[in-house]
Write an enzyme that holds these catalytic residues in place. Structure first.
Site, PDB file in Angstrom:
ATOM      1  N   ASP A   1       0.793  -1.206   0.115  1.00 49.97           N
ATOM      2  CA  ASP A   1      -0.061  -0.094  -0.146  1.00 49.97           C
ATOM      3  C   ASP A   1       0.964   1.391   0.008  1.00 49.97           C
ATOM      4  OD1 ASP A   1       0.705  -1.014   2.789  1.00 49.97           O
ATOM      5  OD2 ASP A   1      -0.852   0.421   3.491  1.00 49.97           O
TER       6      ASP A   1
ATOM      7  N   GLU B   1      -1.060  -2.080   5.002  1.00 52.14           N
ATOM      8  CA  GLU B   1      -0.079  -1.814   6.295  1.00 52.14           C
ATOM      9  C   GLU B   1      -0.164  -0.743   7.173  1.00 52.14           C
ATOM     10  OE1 GLU B   1       2.897  -1.294   9.021  1.00 52.14           O
ATOM     11  OE2 GLU B   1       3.053  -0.169   7.096  1.00 52.14           O
TER      12      GLU B   1
END
Ligand SMILES: [Zn+2]
Ligand SMILES: [Zn+2]
Length: 403
Positions: free
Chosen positions: A79, A137
């Site tokens: 991400d 995350e």
């Protein structure tokens, strides 16, 4: 033992192309659809068993070796962050307000490289390697989402490893240390409810702004007066809002902040003392309050298993000089790899990736960038660790140690 250094170096142009493509097309947590599609297509091209939609947008590849054996999980996060990139690089983000400012683009590219190296050497090692391309995350709970979707079952990993590029450390330096490594993180929110009124008539009000100021002061005394000096903890307030007019006494004040700890007992002390401080101050001034510790956003501390750290160190010593393996103090940042490491013994590794010119911006800064020479280093390292565990590391897992 296979030496993955040359194999990874040969992949350099491809690794850079992947990383730059992800960098130009950053996706926030649980929105990594394009990234996941590219990863899944690559894994399938390599004839790796591939599951998609794991933890919403995660991808899992299972690379089977030459025969039965243990399973090792390697985790790569995908991400990006809600940051507007400030870069003149030709590969700068093409998406306004979105940026790979933590290096997860590099992790995803490395994971794809690792998949390729492992698929091409699968006859040379036993067992399975589970490649987890994890979503979200950055504080959104991606690791837990993949666990809920079964990433730690069928087969259950016997070990787990992850790495993070680190642009504040010299290229090619790395940590593979046992014990506490990254802090547990809590988010809290406080609301103080007073009684608003005219600025000229304070005697008729309960001033939430003034009470908030007392609370800010008192909360900052908890670490210095209640936590033993040899323990490590942080209490930081990140926001404090009260009032919106110059001649009105504030009815409400809101505060938010974060706690960072390693030991559950220290965390409990902080939480208990915060409650007592709030209760005491608000009672004294006649206000009420709410204190909300957001459990859903709690991230446990990262602790590296001593045996797994040793396995990672042995594997790294095939690729790096002894002086490149450095020891650092535990970091107060957090990482949701801890959710996996709480369930499977493993090790979290930092890999130096400082640009040749020095870093213009640290992690989460709009000028963040890495030295792309780190891409083959991380790729080789993760492939080496996985196969080292499968070929040699499991002999250390004597059943007598597992009572
Ligand atoms: Zn980050
Ligand atoms: Zn990160």
């Amino acid at each position: 033992m296979i030496n993955f250094r040359d194999l990874a170096q040969a992949l350099m142009p491809q690794l850079v192309a992947w990383r730059r493509d992800f960098h130009q097309h950053p996706e926030l947590g649980f929105e990594e659809v394009r990234t996941a599609d590219i990863v899944a297509a690559h894994l399938r091209n390599l004839n790796i068993e591939t599951s998609v939609g794991v933890g919403k947008t995660g991808v899992v590849g299972l690379v089977r070796g030459s025969g039965p054996g243990p399973t090792v999980l390697l985790r790569f996060d995908m991400d990006a962050l809600p940051i507007q990139e400030q870069s003149a690089a030709p590969y700068a983000s093409q998406r306004p307000g979105r940026m790979h400012a933590c290096g997860h683009d590099a992790h995803t590219a490395m994971g794809m490289g690792v998949a390729q190296l492992l698929a091409h050497t699968r006859e040379q090692w036993p067992g399975q390697v589970k490649l987890l391309f994890q979503p979200a995350e950055e504080g959104l709970g991606g690791a837990l989402a993949t666990i809920r979707d079964g990433v730690l079952t069928n087969p259950r990993p016997d070990a787990a490893f992850a790495l993070h590029v680190w642009n504040q450390a010299a290229l090619g330096t790395l940590t593979v240390q046992a014990g506490p490594f990254m802090a547990a993180a809590d988010r809290f929110e406080i609301e103080i409810i007073g009684h608003g009124g005219h600025g000229a008539a304070p005697e008729d009000t309960i001033d939430a702004l003034l009470i908030g100021a007392q609370v800010v002061n008192a909360l900052h005394h908890i670490i210095s007066r209640n936590i033993p000096p040899h323990e490590t903890a942080v209490l930081s307030l990140g926001s404090f809002h009260a009032g919106n007019a110059f001649n009105v006494i504030a009815q409400r004040a809101t505060l938010s902040g974060t706690l960072r700890t390693f030991e559950p007992a220290i965390r409990n002390t902080l939480i208990d003392r915060m409650g007592q401080v709030l209760e005491g101050i608000c009672t004294a001034y006649g206000a009420s309050y709410t204190f909300n510790l957001i459990e859903a956003e709690y991230t446990p501390a990262v602790r590296n298993d001593p045996r797994m750290a040793e396995i990672a160190r042995q594997a790294a010593s095939n690729l790096f000089e002894p002086q490149q393996i450095i020891q650092i103090r535990p970091m107060m940042v957090s990482e949701d790899m801890s959710e996996i490491l709480n369930r499977v013994p493993g090790c979290y590794i930092m890999l130096g990736a400082e640009p040749e010119t020095g870093a213009l911006g640290s992690h989460h800064n709009p000028k963040f960038d890495i030295n792309e020479e780190v891409l083959p280093l991380g790729t080789a390292l993760m492939a080496q660790i996985a196969t080292h565990f499968l070929l040699d590391g499991t002999s250390a897992a004597s059943p007598t140690l597992m009572i």
